[in-house]
Design a protein around this motif. Structure first.
Motif, PDB file in Angstrom:
ATOM      1  N   PRO A  59       3.995  35.035  -7.771  1.00 40.31           N
ATOM      2  CA  PRO A  59       3.257  35.251  -6.430  1.00 40.31           C
ATOM      3  C   PRO A  59       3.134  33.739  -5.844  1.00 40.31           C
ATOM      4  CG  PRO A  59       1.808  36.234  -7.984  1.00 40.31           C
ATOM      5  CD  PRO A  59       2.970  35.686  -8.655  1.00 40.31           C
ATOM      6  N   GLY A  60       3.159  33.595  -4.552  1.00 42.07           N
ATOM      7  CA  GLY A  60       2.972  32.429  -4.033  1.00 42.07           C
ATOM      8  C   GLY A  60       4.226  31.566  -3.563  1.00 42.07           C
ATOM      9  N   ASP A  61       4.117  30.516  -3.279  1.00 45.59           N
ATOM     10  CA  ASP A  61       5.573  29.708  -2.546  1.00 45.59           C
ATOM     11  C   ASP A  61       6.146  28.712  -3.584  1.00 45.59           C
ATOM     12  OD1 ASP A  61       4.927  30.640  -0.075  1.00 45.59           O
ATOM     13  OD2 ASP A  61       4.029  29.011   0.712  1.00 45.59           O
ATOM     14  N   PHE A  62       5.557  28.485  -4.876  1.00 41.93           N
ATOM     15  CA  PHE A  62       6.060  27.721  -5.858  1.00 41.93           C
ATOM     16  C   PHE A  62       6.551  28.399  -7.005  1.00 41.93           C
ATOM     17  CE2 PHE A  62       2.490  25.490  -3.922  1.00 41.93           C
ATOM     18  CZ  PHE A  62       2.966  24.286  -3.287  1.00 41.93           C
ATOM     19  N   ASN A  63       7.778  27.927  -7.350  1.00 38.04           N
ATOM     20  CA  ASN A  63       8.371  28.374  -8.446  1.00 38.04           C
ATOM     21  C   ASN A  63       7.829  27.456  -9.959  1.00 38.04           C
ATOM     22  OD1 ASN A  63       9.969  29.438 -10.445  1.00 38.04           O
ATOM     23  ND2 ASN A  63      12.076  28.616  -9.680  1.00 38.04           N
ATOM     24  N   LEU A  64       7.218  28.379 -10.654  1.00 35.27           N
ATOM     25  CA  LEU A  64       6.510  27.828 -11.907  1.00 35.27           C
ATOM     26  C   LEU A  64       7.127  28.023 -13.185  1.00 35.27           C
ATOM     27  CD1 LEU A  64       3.058  28.918 -10.800  1.00 35.27           C
ATOM     28  CD2 LEU A  64       3.970  26.689 -10.370  1.00 35.27           C
ATOM     29  N   SER A  65       8.389  28.298 -13.148  1.00 34.97           N
ATOM     30  CA  SER A  65       9.405  28.486 -14.166  1.00 34.97           C
ATOM     31  C   SER A  65       9.621  27.404 -14.822  1.00 34.97           C
ATOM     32  CB  SER A  65      10.430  29.580 -13.795  1.00 34.97           C
ATOM     33  OG  SER A  65      10.212  30.578 -13.073  1.00 34.97           O
ATOM     34  N   SER A  66       9.662  27.128 -16.014  1.00 38.15           N
ATOM     35  CA  SER A  66      10.466  25.969 -16.745  1.00 38.15           C
ATOM     36  C   SER A  66      11.806  26.140 -17.101  1.00 38.15           C
ATOM     37  CB  SER A  66       9.745  25.864 -17.862  1.00 38.15           C
ATOM     38  OG  SER A  66       9.955  27.001 -18.761  1.00 38.15           O
ATOM     39  N   ASP A  67      12.281  25.160 -17.311  1.00 38.88           N
ATOM     40  CA  ASP A  67      13.680  25.287 -17.587  1.00 38.88           C
ATOM     41  C   ASP A  67      13.998  26.088 -18.596  1.00 38.88           C
ATOM     42  OD1 ASP A  67      16.623  23.904 -17.512  1.00 38.88           O
ATOM     43  OD2 ASP A  67      15.973  23.330 -19.623  1.00 38.88           O
ATOM     44  N   ALA A  68      13.147  26.161 -19.780  1.00 39.26           N
ATOM     45  CA  ALA A  68      13.317  27.034 -20.875  1.00 39.26           C
ATOM     46  C   ALA A  68      13.373  28.546 -20.623  1.00 39.26           C
ATOM     47  CB  ALA A  68      12.224  26.709 -21.882  1.00 39.26           C
ATOM     48  N   GLU A  69      12.332  28.606 -19.709  1.00 39.31           N
ATOM     49  CA  GLU A  69      12.024  30.334 -19.144  1.00 39.31           C
ATOM     50  C   GLU A  69      13.385  30.756 -18.361  1.00 39.31           C
ATOM     51  OE1 GLU A  69       7.558  31.064 -18.328  1.00 39.31           O
ATOM     52  OE2 GLU A  69       8.427  29.596 -17.118  1.00 39.31           O
ATOM     53  N   ILE A  70      14.045  29.576 -17.584  1.00 37.73           N
ATOM     54  CA  ILE A  70      15.046  30.207 -16.931  1.00 37.73           C
ATOM     55  C   ILE A  70      16.428  30.167 -17.846  1.00 37.73           C
ATOM     56  CG2 ILE A  70      16.986  28.999 -15.056  1.00 37.73           C
ATOM     57  CD1 ILE A  70      14.606  27.621 -13.883  1.00 37.73           C
ATOM     58  N   LYS A  71      16.404  29.626 -18.766  1.00 31.73           N
ATOM     59  CA  LYS A  71      17.452  29.636 -19.464  1.00 31.73           C
ATOM     60  C   LYS A  71      17.247  31.132 -20.366  1.00 31.73           C
ATOM     61  CE  LYS A  71      18.950  24.964 -19.838  1.00 31.73           C
ATOM     62  NZ  LYS A  71      18.680  23.629 -20.749  1.00 31.73           N
ATOM     63  N   ALA A  72      16.151  31.518 -20.843  1.00 37.25           N
ATOM     64  CA  ALA A  72      15.799  32.463 -21.618  1.00 37.25           C
ATOM     65  C   ALA A  72      16.204  33.595 -20.554  1.00 37.25           C
ATOM     66  CB  ALA A  72      14.466  32.392 -21.926  1.00 37.25           C
ATOM     67  N   ALA A  73      16.064  33.732 -19.161  1.00 36.15           N
ATOM     68  CA  ALA A  73      16.232  34.738 -18.561  1.00 36.15           C
ATOM     69  C   ALA A  73      17.773  35.232 -18.392  1.00 36.15           C
ATOM     70  CB  ALA A  73      15.636  34.344 -17.168  1.00 36.15           C
TER      71      ALA A  73
END
Length: 87
Positions: A59-73
């Motif tokens: 929710p909201g305008d900011f991407n709160l995903s970390s580098d580790a979360e992106i790589k895990a996805a």
């Protein structure tokens, strides 16, 4: 994505998308991140797509995903259309 005459495709993600904004911003920021970190074109595109998909689950305008979360996805989806989000 077309880079130096080579065409690259990203995998499909199957996620529930929140009615939010900034998925395109997250994609663009991740592309710039990939350029700055010398990602190869396929990895750059996959990283950007994962970042955008994750943003659309926050929710909201900011991407709160970390580098580790992106790589895990990226790893959990692995081009199979699986839901990479565990929220």
């Amino acid at each position: 994505m077309n880079y130096q005459g080579q065409f690259y495709e990203s995998p499909i993600y199957d996620v529930e998308v929140l009615p939010e904004v900034a998925g395109g911003d997250a994609f663009g920021a991740a592309i710039v991140h990939g350029i700055g970190h010398n990602f190869n074109p396929q990895y750059q595109l996959d990283y950007a797509m994962a970042a955008a998909v994750l943003k659309l689950t926050i929710p909201g305008d900011f991407n709160l995903s970390s580098d580790a979360e992106i790589k895990a996805a990226m790893i959990s989806n692995n081009g199979k259309g699986k839901n990479p989000v565990n929220r």
